[in-house]
Design a protein around this motif. Structure first.
Motif, PDB file in Angstrom:
ATOM      1  N   LEU A  86       0.829  -1.211   0.000  1.00 58.05           N
ATOM      2  CA  LEU A  86       0.000   0.000   0.000  1.00 58.05           C
ATOM      3  C   LEU A  86       0.860   1.257   0.000  1.00 58.05           C
ATOM      4  O   LEU A  86       0.478   2.276  -0.582  1.00 58.05           O
ATOM      5  CB  LEU A  86      -0.934   0.009   1.211  1.00 58.05           C
ATOM      6  N   ASP A  87       2.021   1.192   0.629  1.00 56.77           N
ATOM      7  CA  ASP A  87       2.938   2.331   0.652  1.00 56.77           C
ATOM      8  C   ASP A  87       3.487   2.614  -0.746  1.00 56.77           C
ATOM      9  O   ASP A  87       3.709   3.762  -1.114  1.00 56.77           O
ATOM     10  CB  ASP A  87       4.070   2.058   1.642  1.00 56.77           C
ATOM     11  N   LYS A  88       3.691   1.557  -1.541  1.00 63.07           N
ATOM     12  CA  LYS A  88       4.207   1.712  -2.903  1.00 63.07           C
ATOM     13  C   LYS A  88       3.157   2.307  -3.850  1.00 63.07           C
ATOM     14  O   LYS A  88       3.505   2.981  -4.814  1.00 63.07           O
ATOM     15  CB  LYS A  88       4.658   0.357  -3.462  1.00 63.07           C
ATOM     16  N   ALA A  89       1.882   2.042  -3.592  1.00 60.93           N
ATOM     17  CA  ALA A  89       0.817   2.486  -4.492  1.00 60.93           C
ATOM     18  C   ALA A  89       0.554   3.977  -4.322  1.00 60.93           C
ATOM     19  O   ALA A  89       0.723   4.540  -3.242  1.00 60.93           O
ATOM     20  CB  ALA A  89      -0.456   1.701  -4.213  1.00 60.93           C
ATOM     21  N   SER A  90       0.116   4.599  -5.401  1.00 59.05           N
ATOM     22  CA  SER A  90      -0.207   6.033  -5.328  1.00 59.05           C
ATOM     23  C   SER A  90      -1.636   6.206  -4.809  1.00 59.05           C
ATOM     24  O   SER A  90      -2.474   5.329  -4.953  1.00 59.05           O
ATOM     25  CB  SER A  90      -0.068   6.682  -6.701  1.00 59.05           C
ATOM     26  N   SER A  95      -7.539   5.330  -4.812  1.00 67.08           N
ATOM     27  CA  SER A  95      -8.858   5.954  -4.855  1.00 67.08           C
ATOM     28  C   SER A  95      -9.703   5.358  -5.974  1.00 67.08           C
ATOM     29  O   SER A  95     -10.886   5.093  -5.789  1.00 67.08           O
ATOM     30  CB  SER A  95      -8.716   7.461  -5.038  1.00 67.08           C
ATOM     31  N   THR A  96      -9.101   5.150  -7.124  1.00 66.92           N
ATOM     32  CA  THR A  96      -9.815   4.554  -8.253  1.00 66.92           C
ATOM     33  C   THR A  96     -10.276   3.142  -7.925  1.00 66.92           C
ATOM     34  O   THR A  96     -11.413   2.765  -8.228  1.00 66.92           O
ATOM     35  CB  THR A  96      -8.908   4.529  -9.501  1.00 66.92           C
ATOM     36  N   GLN A  97      -9.413   2.375  -7.317  1.00 65.19           N
ATOM     37  CA  GLN A  97      -9.776   0.998  -6.974  1.00 65.19           C
ATOM     38  C   GLN A  97     -10.828   0.949  -5.873  1.00 65.19           C
ATOM     39  O   GLN A  97     -11.713   0.099  -5.891  1.00 65.19           O
ATOM     40  CB  GLN A  97      -8.536   0.216  -6.557  1.00 65.19           C
ATOM     41  N   LEU A  98     -10.766   1.863  -4.912  1.00 62.01           N
ATOM     42  CA  LEU A  98     -11.744   1.888  -3.826  1.00 62.01           C
ATOM     43  C   LEU A  98     -13.116   2.357  -4.300  1.00 62.01           C
ATOM     44  O   LEU A  98     -14.138   1.951  -3.738  1.00 62.01           O
ATOM     45  CB  LEU A  98     -11.251   2.771  -2.679  1.00 62.01           C
ATOM     46  N   LYS A  99     -13.154   3.184  -5.338  1.00 60.79           N
ATOM     47  CA  LYS A  99     -14.441   3.618  -5.892  1.00 60.79           C
ATOM     48  C   LYS A  99     -15.214   2.449  -6.477  1.00 60.79           C
ATOM     49  O   LYS A  99     -16.442   2.459  -6.495  1.00 60.79           O
ATOM     50  CB  LYS A  99     -14.233   4.664  -6.983  1.00 60.79           C
ATOM     51  N   PHE A 104     -20.724  -2.585   1.079  1.00 58.32           N
ATOM     52  CA  PHE A 104     -20.380  -3.606   2.068  1.00 58.32           C
ATOM     53  C   PHE A 104     -18.864  -3.744   2.200  1.00 58.32           C
ATOM     54  O   PHE A 104     -18.332  -3.782   3.312  1.00 58.32           O
ATOM     55  CB  PHE A 104     -20.999  -4.951   1.671  1.00 58.32           C
ATOM     56  N   ASP A 105     -18.169  -3.813   1.073  1.00 59.55           N
ATOM     57  CA  ASP A 105     -16.705  -3.942   1.102  1.00 59.55           C
ATOM     58  C   ASP A 105     -16.048  -2.703   1.700  1.00 59.55           C
ATOM     59  O   ASP A 105     -15.069  -2.800   2.454  1.00 59.55           O
ATOM     60  CB  ASP A 105     -16.166  -4.195  -0.302  1.00 59.55           C
ATOM     61  N   THR A 106     -16.576  -1.525   1.374  1.00 62.74           N
ATOM     62  CA  THR A 106     -16.031  -0.287   1.934  1.00 62.74           C
ATOM     63  C   THR A 106     -16.204  -0.268   3.449  1.00 62.74           C
ATOM     64  O   THR A 106     -15.296   0.147   4.174  1.00 62.74           O
ATOM     65  CB  THR A 106     -16.720   0.936   1.293  1.00 62.74           C
ATOM     66  N   GLN A 107     -17.361  -0.715   3.933  1.00 67.11           N
ATOM     67  CA  GLN A 107     -17.587  -0.790   5.377  1.00 67.11           C
ATOM     68  C   GLN A 107     -16.609  -1.758   6.034  1.00 67.11           C
ATOM     69  O   GLN A 107     -16.096  -1.485   7.121  1.00 67.11           O
ATOM     70  CB  GLN A 107     -19.025  -1.229   5.682  1.00 67.11           C
ATOM     71  N   LYS A 108     -16.349  -2.883   5.398  1.00 61.33           N
ATOM     72  CA  LYS A 108     -15.392  -3.852   5.945  1.00 61.33           C
ATOM     73  C   LYS A 108     -13.995  -3.251   6.029  1.00 61.33           C
ATOM     74  O   LYS A 108     -13.277  -3.466   7.007  1.00 61.33           O
ATOM     75  CB  LYS A 108     -15.362  -5.137   5.095  1.00 61.33           C
ATOM     76  N   ILE A 109     -13.599  -2.517   4.998  1.00 59.94           N
ATOM     77  CA  ILE A 109     -12.271  -1.903   4.992  1.00 59.94           C
ATOM     78  C   ILE A 109     -12.160  -0.854   6.095  1.00 59.94           C
ATOM     79  O   ILE A 109     -11.164  -0.807   6.824  1.00 59.94           O
ATOM     80  CB  ILE A 109     -11.951  -1.300   3.610  1.00 59.94           C
ATOM     81  N   THR A 110     -13.178   0.003   6.237  1.00 64.68           N
ATOM     82  CA  THR A 110     -13.114   1.020   7.280  1.00 64.68           C
ATOM     83  C   THR A 110     -13.145   0.397   8.671  1.00 64.68           C
ATOM     84  O   THR A 110     -12.467   0.879   9.584  1.00 64.68           O
ATOM     85  CB  THR A 110     -14.261   2.043   7.140  1.00 64.68           C
ATOM     86  N   THR A 111     -13.880  -0.691   8.838  1.00 62.56           N
ATOM     87  CA  THR A 111     -13.886  -1.391  10.125  1.00 62.56           C
ATOM     88  C   THR A 111     -12.515  -1.980  10.419  1.00 62.56           C
ATOM     89  O   THR A 111     -12.012  -1.895  11.548  1.00 62.56           O
ATOM     90  CB  THR A 111     -14.949  -2.502  10.124  1.00 62.56           C
ATOM     91  N   CYS A 112     -11.878  -2.546   9.409  1.00 61.00           N
ATOM     92  CA  CYS A 112     -10.540  -3.128   9.578  1.00 61.00           C
ATOM     93  C   CYS A 112      -9.514  -2.046   9.923  1.00 61.00           C
ATOM     94  O   CYS A 112      -8.685  -2.237  10.820  1.00 61.00           O
ATOM     95  CB  CYS A 112     -10.141  -3.859   8.305  1.00 61.00           C
ATOM     96  N   ILE A 113      -9.583  -0.913   9.236  1.00 62.71           N
ATOM     97  CA  ILE A 113      -8.643   0.180   9.520  1.00 62.71           C
ATOM     98  C   ILE A 113      -8.853   0.696  10.942  1.00 62.71           C
ATOM     99  O   ILE A 113      -7.893   0.943  11.669  1.00 62.71           O
ATOM    100  CB  ILE A 113      -8.805   1.312   8.486  1.00 62.71           C
ATOM    101  N   THR A 114     -10.113   0.832  11.345  1.00 64.82           N
ATOM    102  CA  THR A 114     -10.406   1.289  12.708  1.00 64.82           C
ATOM    103  C   THR A 114      -9.874   0.306  13.736  1.00 64.82           C
ATOM    104  O   THR A 114      -9.281   0.700  14.744  1.00 64.82           O
ATOM    105  CB  THR A 114     -11.924   1.479  12.889  1.00 64.82           C
ATOM    106  N   LEU A 115     -10.079  -0.978  13.490  1.00 68.44           N
ATOM    107  CA  LEU A 115      -9.587  -2.004  14.415  1.00 68.44           C
ATOM    108  C   LEU A 115      -8.068  -1.977  14.513  1.00 68.44           C
ATOM    109  O   LEU A 115      -7.505  -2.003  15.614  1.00 68.44           O
ATOM    110  CB  LEU A 115     -10.064  -3.389  13.967  1.00 68.44           C
ATOM    111  N   LEU A 116      -7.393  -1.895  13.373  1.00 62.88           N
ATOM    112  CA  LEU A 116      -5.932  -1.851  13.384  1.00 62.88           C
ATOM    113  C   LEU A 116      -5.420  -0.594  14.081  1.00 62.88           C
ATOM    114  O   LEU A 116      -4.449  -0.651  14.841  1.00 62.88           O
ATOM    115  CB  LEU A 116      -5.383  -1.925  11.960  1.00 62.88           C
ATOM    116  N   ALA A 117      -6.067   0.558  13.836  1.00 64.83           N
ATOM    117  CA  ALA A 117      -5.639   1.804  14.468  1.00 64.83           C
ATOM    118  C   ALA A 117      -5.875   1.780  15.963  1.00 64.83           C
ATOM    119  O   ALA A 117      -5.084   2.330  16.731  1.00 64.83           O
ATOM    120  CB  ALA A 117      -6.370   2.985  13.837  1.00 64.83           C
ATOM    121  N   THR A 118      -6.938   1.131  16.392  1.00 61.30           N
ATOM    122  CA  THR A 118      -7.281   1.111  17.815  1.00 61.30           C
ATOM    123  C   THR A 118      -6.481   0.081  18.592  1.00 61.30           C
ATOM    124  O   THR A 118      -5.985   0.352  19.683  1.00 61.30           O
ATOM    125  CB  THR A 118      -8.783   0.806  17.995  1.00 61.30           C
TER     126      THR A 118
END
Length: 136
Positions: A86-90, A95-99, A104-118
């Motif tokens: 992810l660090d290598k990607a622009s 943003s294009t891939q996430l669009k 449902f997938d976006t919610q899973k990603i945000t939940t995962c990021i929140t869990l990792l950050a917390t």
């Protein structure tokens, strides 16, 4: 429903021996399946009562998780590899891939990021910067 219909056909006026044998076989098979499911549930409950770490511990049984759980070392290695990629990607490519993802997938990603950050990442200066969802 199938069991109910099958058993109720046994009470019709004219039943030949073939229909009776079929209905009896289907009823026996379905009741046996229900009995096996109840037996498995009782076995899992007894196992959880006597083997305390069977549920919620590091030594969880594969049967309770319906599969194998990755070890901490294996998971750490994969998270580091993903972070490197992810660090290598622009940001534009990401943003294009996430669009293209569904809600449902976006919610899973945000939940995962929140869990990792917390729970995993070291605290940042702005501790709320990676938290999309509330965690109790």
């Amino acid at each position: 429903i199938v069991l109910l219909v099958t058993t109720s056909t046994l009470y019709l006026n004219k039943i030949d021996s073939t229909m009776y044998a079929f209905a009896s076989g289907v009823s026996t098979a379905m009741l046996s399946g229900i009995g096996v499911a109840i037996g498995v549930m009782v076995l899992m409950t007894c196992t959880a009562l006597f083997y305390r770490s069977a549920m919620g511990g590091k030594k969880e049984l594969m049967f309770f998780n319906l599969g194998r759980v990755a070890t901490s070392q294996e998971l750490a290695r994969k998270v580091k590899e993903l972070a490197t990629e992810l660090d290598k990607a622009s940001a534009a490519d990401l943003s294009t891939q996430l669009k293209a993802l569904s809600v449902f997938d976006t919610q899973k990603i945000t939940t995962c990021i929140t869990l990792l950050a917390t729970e995993v990442a070291p605290p940042a200066e702005d501790g709320r910067s990676f938290k999309f969802n509330k965690r109790i």
